[in-house]
Every structure is written in C-alpha cells, then in structure tokens.
Design a protein around this motif. Structure first.
Motif, mmCIF file in Angstrom:
data_model
loop_
_atom_site.group_PDB
_atom_site.id
_atom_site.type_symbol
_atom_site.label_atom_id
_atom_site.label_comp_id
_atom_site.label_asym_id
_atom_site.label_seq_id
_atom_site.Cartn_x
_atom_site.Cartn_y
_atom_site.Cartn_z
ATOM 1 N N HIS A 187 71.461 38.518 9.387
ATOM 2 C CA HIS A 187 71.110 39.081 8.090
ATOM 3 C C HIS A 187 71.295 40.597 8.128
ATOM 4 C CE1 HIS A 187 68.638 35.300 8.355
ATOM 5 N NE2 HIS A 187 69.347 35.093 7.251
ATOM 6 N N ASP A 188 71.445 41.181 6.950
ATOM 7 C CA ASP A 188 71.785 42.601 6.866
ATOM 8 C C ASP A 188 70.567 43.473 6.608
ATOM 9 O OD1 ASP A 188 74.547 42.216 7.220
ATOM 10 O OD2 ASP A 188 74.797 41.714 5.098
ATOM 11 N N VAL A 189 70.561 44.634 7.257
ATOM 12 C CA VAL A 189 69.546 45.665 7.031
ATOM 13 C C VAL A 189 70.214 46.847 6.334
ATOM 14 C CG1 VAL A 189 67.937 47.290 8.089
ATOM 15 C CG2 VAL A 189 68.209 44.989 9.061
ATOM 16 N N ILE A 190 69.612 47.291 5.251
ATOM 17 C CA ILE A 190 70.050 48.468 4.501
ATOM 18 C C ILE A 190 68.951 49.519 4.621
ATOM 19 C CG2 ILE A 190 70.611 49.365 2.201
ATOM 20 C CD1 ILE A 190 71.421 46.411 1.497
ATOM 21 N N VAL A 191 69.312 50.789 4.782
ATOM 22 C CA VAL A 191 68.297 51.834 4.875
ATOM 23 C C VAL A 191 68.516 52.910 3.815
ATOM 24 C CG1 VAL A 191 68.043 51.443 7.358
ATOM 25 C CG2 VAL A 191 69.521 53.279 6.552
ATOM 26 N N ASP A 192 67.401 53.437 3.325
ATOM 27 C CA ASP A 192 67.391 54.497 2.325
ATOM 28 C C ASP A 192 66.619 55.679 2.915
ATOM 29 O OD1 ASP A 192 66.972 56.189 0.159
ATOM 30 O OD2 ASP A 192 66.499 54.571 -1.234
ATOM 31 N N ALA A 193 67.289 56.818 3.039
ATOM 32 C CA ALA A 193 66.666 58.004 3.635
ATOM 33 C C ALA A 193 66.017 58.927 2.612
ATOM 34 C CB ALA A 193 67.694 58.774 4.452
ATOM 35 N N SER A 194 66.017 58.533 1.347
ATOM 36 C CA SER A 194 65.253 59.231 0.300
ATOM 37 C C SER A 194 65.572 60.718 0.194
ATOM 38 C CB SER A 194 63.743 59.036 0.522
ATOM 39 O OG SER A 194 63.413 57.671 0.497
ATOM 40 N N MET A 195 66.818 61.095 0.548
ATOM 41 C CA MET A 195 67.301 62.471 0.360
ATOM 42 C C MET A 195 66.537 63.492 1.204
ATOM 43 S SD MET A 195 67.785 62.441 -3.810
ATOM 44 C CE MET A 195 66.049 62.044 -4.117
ATOM 45 N N ARG A 196 66.009 63.073 2.380
ATOM 46 C CA ARG A 196 65.110 63.953 3.149
ATOM 47 C C ARG A 196 65.664 64.367 4.502
ATOM 48 N NH1 ARG A 196 59.820 64.643 2.911
ATOM 49 N NH2 ARG A 196 59.348 63.569 4.878
ATOM 50 N N TYR A 197 66.949 64.113 4.787
ATOM 51 C CA TYR A 197 67.516 64.492 6.073
ATOM 52 C C TYR A 197 68.339 65.771 5.937
ATOM 53 C CZ TYR A 197 66.492 59.819 8.040
ATOM 54 O OH TYR A 197 65.880 58.673 8.501
ATOM 55 N N HIS A 198 68.355 66.570 7.011
ATOM 56 C CA HIS A 198 69.345 67.640 7.114
ATOM 57 C C HIS A 198 70.539 67.083 7.897
ATOM 58 C CE1 HIS A 198 68.280 68.318 11.338
ATOM 59 N NE2 HIS A 198 66.990 68.360 10.972
ATOM 60 N N PHE A 199 71.605 67.850 7.973
ATOM 61 C CA PHE A 199 72.863 67.288 8.469
ATOM 62 C C PHE A 199 72.767 66.815 9.922
ATOM 63 C CE2 PHE A 199 77.130 67.591 10.336
ATOM 64 C CZ PHE A 199 77.805 66.711 9.499
ATOM 65 N N GLU A 200 72.196 67.623 10.798
ATOM 66 C CA GLU A 200 72.124 67.235 12.218
ATOM 67 C C GLU A 200 71.280 65.972 12.399
ATOM 68 O OE1 GLU A 200 71.605 70.262 11.045
ATOM 69 O OE2 GLU A 200 73.398 71.301 11.810
ATOM 70 N N LEU A 201 70.160 65.903 11.700
ATOM 71 C CA LEU A 201 69.320 64.706 11.767
ATOM 72 C C LEU A 201 70.067 63.498 11.203
ATOM 73 C CD1 LEU A 201 66.632 63.194 12.164
ATOM 74 C CD2 LEU A 201 65.899 64.122 9.941
ATOM 75 N N ALA A 202 70.780 63.706 10.104
ATOM 76 C CA ALA A 202 71.538 62.608 9.487
ATOM 77 C C ALA A 202 72.589 62.065 10.449
ATOM 78 C CB ALA A 202 72.183 63.083 8.193
#
Length: 395
Positions: A187-202
């Motif tokens: 089964h598939d997992v989808i993730v939503d980061a809610s616009m809260r990451y900076h580039f290095e963390l992303a």
C-alpha cells in the motif's frame, strides 16, 4: 432552461472535543464549507461547492454572480465562466473570487449533465465510472495511534493513505516508519509537509522518504517559493506534489512551465471549478505530469474532482477526508463508496449526487456573514485562535 437564481449556502459544524485534531495550524475546532445551488426554471438544480472564506463567498454570489447569471442558459458553461471571470477580474484572478466562480461553474456542469442525461465524466470524454481515491488523515498523534489509524483506512477499502508531517524531524521520521510498517509495502504512503521545511531539511527528508518508497512528497515549501521546488525536484528522487494553494490555469501554468512539480493538485472547490481543473489537467498531461486533486471540505467537491480525474489519462487519484467531517460523511443521500481503492461514480447524470436536505439545514449558518471564532483547519477566525509561530526541531 434558464437560471432563476444562484444561492450560496454556508455550512458549519463544531467538532466534539474527542474529534478535534492537532496539526501545524493548531487544534481544529470546527469545519465549514459553502454549497452553491443554481436554481433553474425547470426541476433541475445545479450543485457546486466552494472552500474559502464563507462570508466573502456569500457576498460575491449575492451581489455579483447571481444578478449576472439570472436569465442565462446554464448549459453555456464556458461562456458563463468567462463572464464571471471578467466581472471579478479586478479583485479576483486568484483567491476567493476564483474559488467562488468555480463553485458556480461546477454547478453548471452538474446542470449540463442533468439536461443531457449524462454524467460529467462522460461529458469530458471519460470511459470509466470509478476513480482511484486515497484516505487523507493521520494528523499529529502518537505514532502508535497513527499506525492503528492507517490500518483502519486500509480496512475501509483504501489502498493509499496520506499523513501530515512538519512537527519535528524525529517525529516526522518515526511517524512515517510506523505507518509504513502498519500498512506494508503493498500500500502507498503519501506525506504532506505543510509548507514548513527549508531546503536543506527538505532534501534530507526527501532522501529518507525515497527509502520508504513514499508515493509523493507534498508541499515542503510555500506555494510562492517556486525556485525551491525546482531545485528540490532536481536532487530528490521522490515525486513532488503541490497546488492546493494555487488558482486558475494561469497559476498552474507558472509552476508547470518552471518544472516545479511531478504531480499537480488542483481543486474544483478552490481553483476555478471543473472547467479549470480540466484545463489544468490537460496542460499537465502535455508536460507528462500527473493530476491528483486536493479536497478538504465536502463530498460535492470530492465528486467534482473525481469526475475530472476519472476522465483523464494522467489522473492519479482524489483525496477523501477521513477526519470525521460531516460534510464528507453525511451530506449526500448516498454516501461516498470506496471499493478496492476506487471511488465509485455512476451513470447518473451530472455529478450524480443528491444532497441530504436535513443535513444541509442542520448545519446551515444562521447569519451567513457571521463566522464563529475557531480554528477551521485551513482558516482561523477570532484573534485568540490565530496561529502562534511554531518552531521545528531538527535532528
């Protein structure tokens, strides 16, 4: 057939304490949505949906779109879209004006289908009466409870689940691991980061998400930060998705031309109705991109989006809110039906939905311009409910 009047119906419910959920915006206390009803001189009533500031929606419909459309043929969908867009252009183009005219547009498609006896997916050239659908939930919680919740969605017939991250790096990674273990690799997992990451963390999270075979990686950045999306897509080998906060073909044209996304996420209740979702999907198809619509307000919006996704060769899936939202679970006489990961459509004309009028009246806002204070998932009313700055602890 002529339009007699257009009505905006604001609906609001308050969550019981046990049903409230925590996420990056706080603790959700209420939910809301706006139905658009296009009444005609026949027995047909077109049904649409808008997800934006309900008081502003009501005013735009009452003072501009209703007088503009009275006496018009509702089947002239494309012409009427242009008229509504032209009337609201000065203060519109994006945001609530575009969302509002889109709700009317969806209702016009519903009427076009009802008048011809065909479902919208067939009017769009589709050949299938089902649409892939995923369970959208898994807000911030103990990771053991997230695992249990994810398993329940699979038992309900879903094959994909979406979870919200952006709490802390330790939480985000442990939550993904727990959900992945709970539902397995089938089964598939989808993730939503809610616009809260900076580039290095992303980038760091993106490498981890690749290891976990995440289906897509949604909104690591704010929608206007297109350059970061472009850069991330070049270095992370997991599909990047976004678009729930974008409006109109012109908005999606910008991100598609920039090659910022792998999967675009328009929403008929936000970006301009079925007409715009269809145009966006066609543009995405020409660029080799998938379309996975966003939905977070009601069952009418989910069905409107599903008709487009079902008709497109690049249609990936639709989102189905699982957070005990009565506007998803109870609004329709015939509730949404999920079988083997597919939302069931039908050959019923138009959107193929019938509103439960008792539910509509139960949740109808007495004063459509007075929104009670609270956190409405994506919107907040009352200063005491405005979100406080929230830090993010990295590992």
């Amino acid at each position: 057939m002529k339009i007699e009047h257009v009505e905006a119906v604001n609906l609001l419910c308050q969550y019981p304490e046990n049903d409230r959920f925590q996420y990056a915006g706080g603790v959700c206390t209420n939910r809301l949505t706006t139905l658009i009803l296009v009444h005609t001189d026949t027995n047909y009533v077109g049904i649409g949906s808008v997800y934006s500031h309900p008081a502003l929606i009501y005013l735009i419909v009452r003072d501009q779109l209703n007088p503009l459309l009275i006496g018009e043929d509702p089947c002239n969908v494309e012409e009427l879209w242009k008229k509504m867009y032209g009337l609201t252009l000065w203060y519109g183009r994006k945001g609530v004006a575009m969302s509002t005219l889109g709700g009317v547009d969806t209702a016009l498609w519903d009427l076009r289908g009802k008048s011809t006896g065909k479902p919208v997916w067939e009017l769009l050239g589709g050949r299938r009466k089902t649409c892939p659908a995923y369970a959208s939930g898994l807000l911030w919680n103990d990771v053991d409870k997230l695992a249990e919740e994810a398993g329940q969605y699979i038992e309900r017939g879903f094959r994909r689940v979406k979870m919200r991250l952006a709490r802390s790096e330790e939480y985000d990674t442990s939550a993904v691991l727990a959900v992945r273990k709970a539902i397995g690799m089938d089964h598939d997992v989808i993730v939503d980061a809610s616009m809260r990451y900076h580039f290095e963390l992303a980038c760091r999270m993106g490498n981890f998400l690749k290891e976990q075979k995440v289906f897509w990686y949604e909104e690591p950045f704010a929608p206007e930060d297109i350059d970061s999306y472009v850069a991330l897509r070049q270095v992370v080998d997991v599909p990047i998705a976004g678009g729930e906060n974008e409006f109109g073909l012109q908005g999606f044209r910008e991100v598609i031309r920039a090659k910022a996304l792998d999967i675009v996420q328009p929403d008929a209740s936000r970006c301009g109705g079925i007409s715009e979702v269809w145009k966006i999907a066609k543009m995405a198809e020409e660029s080799g991109l998938g379309v996975a619509t966003h939905s977070w307000n009601d069952a009418v919006a989910i069905m409107a989006n599903a008709h487009v996704v079902a008709a497109m060769s690049n249609g990936v899936t639709v989102e189905v809110d699982q957070m005990n939202n009565p506007f998803v679970n109870d609004l329709l006489v015939k509730p949404l039906q999920i079988e083997s990961g597919e939302l069931q459509l039908s050959h019923a004309p138009g959107l193929g939905v019938e509103l439960d009028l008792e539910v509509v009246e139960k949740f109808r806002l007495g004063d459509p311009l007075a929104i009670p204070d609270g956190v409405y998932s994506d919107m907040m009313f009352g200063k005491s409910y405005f979100p406080e700055p929230m830090g993010y602890k990295e590992s």
